[in-house]
Design a protein around this motif. Structure first.
Motif, PDB file in Angstrom:
ATOM      1  N   ARG A  29       0.824  -1.212   0.000  1.00  0.00           N
ATOM      2  CA  ARG A  29       0.000   0.000   0.000  1.00  0.00           C
ATOM      3  C   ARG A  29       0.859   1.264   0.000  1.00  0.00           C
ATOM      4  NH1 ARG A  29      -4.513  -1.880   4.513  1.00  0.00           N
ATOM      5  NH2 ARG A  29      -5.158  -3.782   3.418  1.00  0.00           N
ATOM      6  N   LYS A  31       2.123   4.490  -1.842  1.00  0.00           N
ATOM      7  CA  LYS A  31       1.764   5.415  -2.912  1.00  0.00           C
ATOM      8  C   LYS A  31       3.024   5.893  -3.612  1.00  0.00           C
ATOM      9  CE  LYS A  31      -2.459   7.064  -0.661  1.00  0.00           C
ATOM     10  NZ  LYS A  31      -3.204   8.251  -0.146  1.00  0.00           N
ATOM     11  N   ASN A  83       3.341  -3.767   6.542  1.00  0.00           N
ATOM     12  CA  ASN A  83       2.227  -4.301   5.759  1.00  0.00           C
ATOM     13  C   ASN A  83       2.643  -5.524   4.953  1.00  0.00           C
ATOM     14  OD1 ASN A  83       0.531  -2.170   6.547  1.00  0.00           O
ATOM     15  ND2 ASN A  83       1.293  -0.860   4.903  1.00  0.00           N
ATOM     16  N   SER A 196      -4.020  -6.391  -6.088  1.00  0.00           N
ATOM     17  CA  SER A 196      -2.629  -5.980  -6.318  1.00  0.00           C
ATOM     18  C   SER A 196      -2.052  -6.634  -7.564  1.00  0.00           C
ATOM     19  CB  SER A 196      -1.765  -6.339  -5.104  1.00  0.00           C
ATOM     20  OG  SER A 196      -1.756  -7.738  -4.873  1.00  0.00           O
TER      21      SER A 196
END
Length: 221
Positions: A29, A31, A83, A196
């Motif tokens: 996740r 960016k 994560n 994903s």
């Protein structure tokens, strides 16, 4: 201060090497922005950042550059540890994951490239070698849903980008991968259920169009 992350992808969006990085970033996740140039000519900056092999993808993280797709995936896994860990915590399992990812890089890529760049006996040999590689990978997968066990892992990220090329391999080589290695196709379809992966892989038909254009350039047909 927020991380500054940018990705300089390869010239073709379906390249498995760039897709790996996009999947890893999506799993974490993270960016990021694209640092793209619509040319095969690398800018002075890209050459400066990767002077050895002069290849993309390159990940820029807070003005530091990381090169080579598998190394980038490992870096992403370590830099954003909170994560979805990709590499296992156990040292032996981690070593095994790196072994199979290296196998994919050194064997699968070279063999599959021959499927769409050669013909005759060389093509037939490449098809045979590819199926043998897939059977080895089926053996490593075993009864697990993913190479990472119950979740997507490092080997999955290394291997699944090739799935969008399977259609082109079959068209160029006139064979059926699912008939030979059904477990690999079932695994790939399972991976594609993850956002994903599905949002990172290129359309197989577009990959095939790219292959046809490259075959003309290489005068394969």
């Amino acid at each position: 201060m927020a991380d500054e992350v940018a990705l300089a992808p390869e010239h073709f969006a379906g390249s498995p090497f760039g897709v790996r990085v996009r999947i890893a970033l999506a799993e974490k996740r993270v960016k990021y922005e694209y640092s793209d140039e619509n040319s095969r000519d690398y800018s002075a900056l890209l050459l400066e950042m990767n002077p050895v092999c002069k290849k993309r993808p390159i990940l820029f993280h807070n003005e530091k550059a990381v090169c080579d797709s598998l190394i980038i995936v490992q870096y992403v896994d370590e830099a954003w540890m909170g994560n979805a860990p990709l590499l296992p915590s156990d040292p032996y399992q981690r070593a095994q994951s790196r072994f199979w990812a290296d196998f994919i890089d050194k064997k699968v890529y070279e063999i599959t490239r021959k499927i769409w760049t050669t013909k005759g006996e060389e093509l037939e040999g490449a098809k045979k070698d590819f199926i043998e590689c897939l059977k080895l990978l089926e053996g490593e997968l075993g009864d697990k849903p993913y190479y990472g066990g119950e979740k997507l892992g490092y080997v999955d990220v290394a291997f699944v980008p090739f799935y969008c090329w399977f259609y082109a391999y079959e068209k160029c080589g006139n064979f059926n991968i699912e008939k030979e290695c059904p477990k690999i196709i079932a695994w790939a379809k399972r991976c594609m259920q993850k956002e994903s992966v599905s949002k990172s892989l290129e359309d197989p038909k577009k990959v095939y169009e790219y292959v046809l254009e490259r075959r003309k350039t290489l005068r394969v047909d």
